[in-house]
Enzyme design. Structure first.
Site, PDB file in Angstrom:
ATOM      1  N   GLU A   1       6.248   6.353  -9.298  1.00  0.00           N
ATOM      2  CA  GLU A   1       4.880   5.937  -8.952  1.00  0.00           C
ATOM      3  C   GLU A   1       4.204   6.877  -7.973  1.00  0.00           C
ATOM      4  O   GLU A   1       3.056   7.313  -8.195  1.00  0.00           O
ATOM      5  CB  GLU A   1       4.908   4.525  -8.356  1.00  0.00           C
ATOM      6  CG  GLU A   1       5.402   3.476  -9.330  1.00  0.00           C
ATOM      7  CD  GLU A   1       5.434   2.111  -8.720  1.00  0.00           C
ATOM      8  OE1 GLU A   1       4.505   1.764  -7.981  1.00  0.00           O
ATOM      9  OE2 GLU A   1       6.377   1.368  -8.985  1.00  0.00           O
TER      10      GLU A   1
ATOM     11  N   ILE B   1      -9.186  -7.314 -13.489  1.00  0.00           N
ATOM     12  CA  ILE B   1     -10.499  -6.655 -13.384  1.00  0.00           C
ATOM     13  C   ILE B   1     -11.441  -7.316 -14.388  1.00  0.00           C
ATOM     14  O   ILE B   1     -11.117  -7.401 -15.589  1.00  0.00           O
ATOM     15  CB  ILE B   1     -10.367  -5.149 -13.656  1.00  0.00           C
ATOM     16  CG1 ILE B   1      -9.394  -4.517 -12.634  1.00  0.00           C
ATOM     17  CG2 ILE B   1     -11.724  -4.472 -13.621  1.00  0.00           C
ATOM     18  CD1 ILE B   1      -9.769  -4.705 -11.180  1.00  0.00           C
TER      19      ILE B   1
ATOM     20  N   ASP C   1      -2.914  -3.846 -18.906  1.00  0.00           N
ATOM     21  CA  ASP C   1      -2.008  -2.691 -19.123  1.00  0.00           C
ATOM     22  C   ASP C   1      -2.192  -2.067 -20.506  1.00  0.00           C
ATOM     23  O   ASP C   1      -1.294  -1.404 -21.037  1.00  0.00           O
ATOM     24  CB  ASP C   1      -0.539  -3.111 -18.945  1.00  0.00           C
ATOM     25  CG  ASP C   1      -0.266  -3.625 -17.542  1.00  0.00           C
ATOM     26  OD1 ASP C   1       0.603  -4.511 -17.395  1.00  0.00           O
ATOM     27  OD2 ASP C   1      -0.945  -3.174 -16.595  1.00  0.00           O
TER      28      ASP C   1
ATOM     29  N   GLY D   1       0.768  -1.235   0.000  1.00  0.00           N
ATOM     30  CA  GLY D   1       0.000   0.000   0.000  1.00  0.00           C
ATOM     31  C   GLY D   1       0.799   1.285   0.000  1.00  0.00           C
ATOM     32  O   GLY D   1       0.301   2.335   0.436  1.00  0.00           O
TER      33      GLY D   1
ATOM     34  N   ASN E   1      -4.831   2.632 -13.409  1.00  0.00           N
ATOM     35  CA  ASN E   1      -3.862   1.697 -12.841  1.00  0.00           C
ATOM     36  C   ASN E   1      -2.467   2.301 -12.897  1.00  0.00           C
ATOM     37  O   ASN E   1      -2.150   3.061 -13.822  1.00  0.00           O
ATOM     38  CB  ASN E   1      -3.871   0.380 -13.651  1.00  0.00           C
ATOM     39  CG  ASN E   1      -2.873  -0.641 -13.117  1.00  0.00           C
ATOM     40  OD1 ASN E   1      -2.835  -0.935 -11.932  1.00  0.00           O
ATOM     41  ND2 ASN E   1      -2.034  -1.160 -14.017  1.00  0.00           N
TER      42      ASN E   1
ATOM     43  N   LEU F   1      -3.438  -6.762  -7.674  1.00  0.00           N
ATOM     44  CA  LEU F   1      -2.961  -7.888  -8.498  1.00  0.00           C
ATOM     45  C   LEU F   1      -4.085  -8.719  -9.090  1.00  0.00           C
ATOM     46  O   LEU F   1      -3.841  -9.751  -9.697  1.00  0.00           O
ATOM     47  CB  LEU F   1      -2.026  -8.776  -7.648  1.00  0.00           C
ATOM     48  CG  LEU F   1      -0.732  -8.078  -7.201  1.00  0.00           C
ATOM     49  CD1 LEU F   1       0.110  -9.022  -6.351  1.00  0.00           C
ATOM     50  CD2 LEU F   1       0.055  -7.590  -8.409  1.00  0.00           C
TER      51      LEU F   1
ATOM     52  N   HIS G   1       1.413   1.217 -13.316  1.00  0.00           N
ATOM     53  CA  HIS G   1       2.259   0.079 -13.703  1.00  0.00           C
ATOM     54  C   HIS G   1       3.718   0.513 -13.584  1.00  0.00           C
ATOM     55  O   HIS G   1       4.070   1.604 -14.068  1.00  0.00           O
ATOM     56  CB  HIS G   1       1.929  -0.387 -15.125  1.00  0.00           C
ATOM     57  CG  HIS G   1       2.730  -1.584 -15.535  1.00  0.00           C
ATOM     58  ND1 HIS G   1       2.455  -2.855 -15.072  1.00  0.00           N
ATOM     59  CD2 HIS G   1       3.826  -1.681 -16.317  1.00  0.00           C
ATOM     60  CE1 HIS G   1       3.356  -3.695 -15.567  1.00  0.00           C
ATOM     61  NE2 HIS G   1       4.203  -3.002 -16.323  1.00  0.00           N
TER      62      HIS G   1
HETATM   63  C1  GRF Z   1       4.230  -1.292  -7.014  1.00  0.00           C
HETATM   64  O1  GRF Z   1       5.465  -1.437  -7.684  1.00  0.00           O
HETATM   65  C2  GRF Z   1       3.142  -1.058  -8.035  1.00  0.00           C
HETATM   66  O2  GRF Z   1       3.584  -0.399  -9.208  1.00  0.00           O
HETATM   67  C3  GRF Z   1       2.741  -2.421  -8.403  1.00  0.00           C
HETATM   68  O3  GRF Z   1       2.704  -3.094  -7.137  1.00  0.00           O
HETATM   69  C4  GRF Z   1       3.824  -2.631  -6.363  1.00  0.00           C
HETATM   70  C5  GRF Z   1       3.425  -2.532  -4.909  1.00  0.00           C
HETATM   71  O4  GRF Z   1       2.695  -1.385  -4.720  1.00  0.00           O
HETATM   72  N1  GRF Z   1       1.470  -2.426  -9.100  1.00  0.00           N
HETATM   73  P1  GRF Z   1       2.164  -0.887  -3.262  1.00  0.00           P
HETATM   74  O5  GRF Z   1       3.354  -0.679  -2.359  1.00  0.00           O
HETATM   75  O6  GRF Z   1       1.250  -1.971  -2.725  1.00  0.00           O
HETATM   76  O7  GRF Z   1       1.452   0.391  -3.587  1.00  0.00           O
END
Ligand code: GRF
Length: 200
Positions: free
Chosen positions: A181, A94, A151, A12, A108, A91, A110
């Site tokens: 990100e 959808i 994606d 998160g 999203n 993960l 990525h």
């Molecule tokens: C991140 O690298 C994100 O880009 C990918 O999942 C990883 C973990 O993200 N989709 P977070 O720390 O749970 O936000």
């Protein structure tokens, strides 16, 4: 007021960047009305609770079929009256019915410069391992609309990050998160909240 629901699966950190940006006013006129995780043990749910945001663990393991899991997910989203759904380290694939119902209202993050190192099988550390294997000198992150192709939706924002010769996948992942990100995801939500990016 833009009602946002964030879907998560793990630590998160992207959710935290959004929470902090709403709190600081960098994302204006926005209310995170709920956080939903398919992983009930996701630390992201603890981050939501710490910020007094309704947190829901909806695990496919608790449902006889994938369809029943999707049904519950859609029911919860409808109950929260989401205007925008943000996949932040989410993960799960959808379902098409959700993509249709929330057309151009799901975004999203990525961890690469799409279309490089993206699509089925490219998530988490695997993305950075592939970038290092290929020997790219820059990578980064992408925010895009979600459609029925993994994606594959319209790209809304990207930010490049340098790859260093001695990078490990873990070191590169951390740099991409910190420098890309956690910057472009809140910024894209702010652009949606201010009408700079149109949704729906
Ligand atoms: C991140 O690298 C994100 O880009 C990918 O999942 C990883 C973990 O993200 N989709 P977070 O720390 O749970 O936000």
């Amino acid at each position: 007021m833009l009602k946002v629901v964030v879907l998560v699966s793990g630590g998160g950190t992207n959710l935290q960047a959004i929470i902090d940006s709403v709190k600081s006013g960098n994302i204006p006129n926005t209310d995170i009305v709920g956080v939903i995780s398919n992983n009930k043990n996701a630390y992201a749910l603890e981050r939501a609770k710490a910020a007094d945001i309704p947190a829901f663990g909806i695990s496919p393991k608790d449902y006889e079929t994938r369809e029943l899991f999707h049904k519950e997910l859609m029911r919860q989203l409808a109950e929260l009256k989401a205007d925008l759904i943000v996949l932040a380290g989410c993960l799960i694939k959808i379902p098409d019915e959700m993509v249709k119902k929330y057309n151009n209202r799901i975004i999203n993050i990525h961890p690469s410069l799409v279309p490089s190192f993206s699509g089925v099988g490219f998530y988490g550390l695997r993305v950075h391992e592939a970038a290092l294997e290929r020997g790219v000198k820059i990578t980064g992150a992408t925010v895009h609309f979600v459609n029925e192709i993994v994606d594959g939706g319209r790209i809304l924002s990207q930010k490049a990050v340098e790859v260093k010769d001695d990078d490990t996948p873990e070191v590169l992942q951390k740099r991409v998160m910190e420098q890309a990100e956690w910057v472009i995801l809140p910024q894209t939500i702010a652009d949606i909240a201010t009408g700079k990016i149109k949704i729906g």
